[in-house]
Design a protein around this motif. Structure first.
Motif, PDB file in Angstrom:
ATOM      1  N   TYR A  66       0.830  -1.211   0.000  1.00 17.22           N
ATOM      2  CA  TYR A  66       0.000   0.000   0.000  1.00 17.22           C
ATOM      3  C   TYR A  66       0.860   1.254   0.000  1.00 17.22           C
ATOM      4  CZ  TYR A  66      -4.240  -2.731   0.846  1.00 17.22           C
ATOM      5  OH  TYR A  66      -5.289  -3.606   0.725  1.00 17.22           O
ATOM      6  N   ALA A 100      -0.530   5.046  -0.755  1.00 21.04           N
ATOM      7  CA  ALA A 100      -1.498   5.197   0.323  1.00 21.04           C
ATOM      8  C   ALA A 100      -0.884   5.959   1.488  1.00 21.04           C
ATOM      9  CB  ALA A 100      -1.978   3.822   0.797  1.00 21.04           C
ATOM     10  N   THR A 101      -1.737   6.570   2.292  1.00 17.62           N
ATOM     11  CA  THR A 101      -1.308   7.268   3.498  1.00 17.62           C
ATOM     12  C   THR A 101      -1.746   6.463   4.712  1.00 17.62           C
ATOM     13  OG1 THR A 101      -3.370   8.514   3.778  1.00 17.62           O
ATOM     14  CG2 THR A 101      -1.676   9.474   2.313  1.00 17.62           C
ATOM     15  N   GLN A 143      -3.677   7.438   6.992  1.00 17.53           N
ATOM     16  CA  GLN A 143      -5.100   7.667   7.151  1.00 17.53           C
ATOM     17  C   GLN A 143      -5.914   6.785   6.193  1.00 17.53           C
ATOM     18  OE1 GLN A 143      -6.601   9.111   9.462  1.00 17.53           O
ATOM     19  NE2 GLN A 143      -8.712   9.088   8.685  1.00 17.53           N
ATOM     20  N   ASP A 144      -5.384   6.551   4.994  1.00 14.88           N
ATOM     21  CA  ASP A 144      -6.044   5.629   4.072  1.00 14.88           C
ATOM     22  C   ASP A 144      -6.168   4.238   4.688  1.00 14.88           C
ATOM     23  OD1 ASP A 144      -6.299   7.553   2.057  1.00 14.88           O
ATOM     24  OD2 ASP A 144      -4.332   7.047   1.195  1.00 14.88           O
TER      25      ASP A 144
END
Length: 282
Positions: free
Chosen positions: A266, A271-272, A274-275
């Motif tokens: 991810y 992606a972060t 938070q994601d």
């Protein structure tokens, strides 16, 4: 216990990359600690499968997720003397016996025509007791050590633990008949490790002063084994918080072979943290 006094832990094994299920477990443990202490433990007793690069990746992924923990990190591979001491104490109680049966031997014994259908418990196939009459004094280097469940239960009174999670009733009590029939004589020391998951997790939780064990619901039944070992070894008894498992679209629990759901993958895709939390419903 109020959050400010709570001590929790996340205890991954460095046998593969962390996936979404691990991230969820780590987040739950950290958030349950609140203003208390969140600890990290590396469960690397299976040296045949553990790898240094996976351990390094665990630290990196957890920091990327925004998690911090108290130092130093406990590593089970350094704890052999503590496990030997616990086994010696159990041996002195007369609740251990050596076992030379292989998995194939157990399957063969349980598939004999005169036997009932094999029973599966939290430790796998319920052991038929083939080696139960062997003396601990006759234990050899190639023997596993098993807990004589009936004798162990005779050493303790009524036992219960507090379940703080949302999936089970708050009060949970050991049923001795269920332990004998559905759990059986579990292995506490494997030939190639000198310990087992059940023994090491109990000894290490006590050593780290864990007050609440957070983990997936697949380990709920194993908690009764751990409760019994805590009583036999006279260790502190934490509360437990068993949480839901993160599953794939087919409802199957995630495993380390699910590299497509690895945190590192991810991250590579942009992606972060938070994601990740949103994917997990947090």
């Amino acid at each position: 216990m109020p959050p400010e006094g709570r001590v929790t832990r996340f205890a991954p094994s460095p046998t593969g990359p962390l996936h979404l299920g691990h991230a969820y477990a780590a987040f739950v443990a950290a958030e349950r600690a609140g203003a208390g202490r969140f600890l990290l433990r590396i469960e690397d007793i299976d040296q045949s499968r553990c790898r240094a690069h996976f351990e390094a990746q665990i630290y990196d992924d957890l920091r990327w997720l925004g998690l911090t923990w108290a130092e130093p990190v406990m590593r089970q591979s350094t704890r052999a003397s503590a496990y030997r001491a616990a086994l010696a104490r159990l041996a002195a109680l007369g609740v251990l016996y050596p076992c030379r049966c292989t998995r194939a031997d157990i399957r063969a014994a349980l598939s004999a025509p005169q036997e009932n259908a094999p029973q599966y418990g939290p430790d796998g196939l319920v052991y038929p007791g083939t080696c139960r009459a062997r003396s601990i004094a006759k234990a050899g280097p190639d023997d596993a050590l098993r807990l004589n469940m009936r004798q162990a239960l005779a050493h303790v009174g009524a036992l219960s633990f507090t379940e703080a999670g949302p999936l089970h009733a708050p009060g949970q009590t050991i049923d001795p008949d269920w332990m004998i029939a559905q759990v059986g004589d579990v292995v506490l020391s494997r030939r190639d490790m000198g310990t087992s998951y059940h023994l090491s997790v109990v000894v290490d939780d006590a050593a780290q002063g864990i007050t609440e064990v957070t983990r997936g619901d697949d380990l709920f039944e194993a908690t009764f084994i751990h409760l019994l070992l805590q009583a036999l070894l006279e260790l502190q008894r934490p509360s437990y918080y068993h949480h839901r498992l993160i599953r794939d679209e087919c409802g199957k629990r995630l495993a380390k072979r699910d590299d497509a759901r690895a945190i590192s993958q991810y991250r590579k895709e942009g992606a972060t943290p938070q994601d990740i939390r949103l994917m997990l419903g947090l």
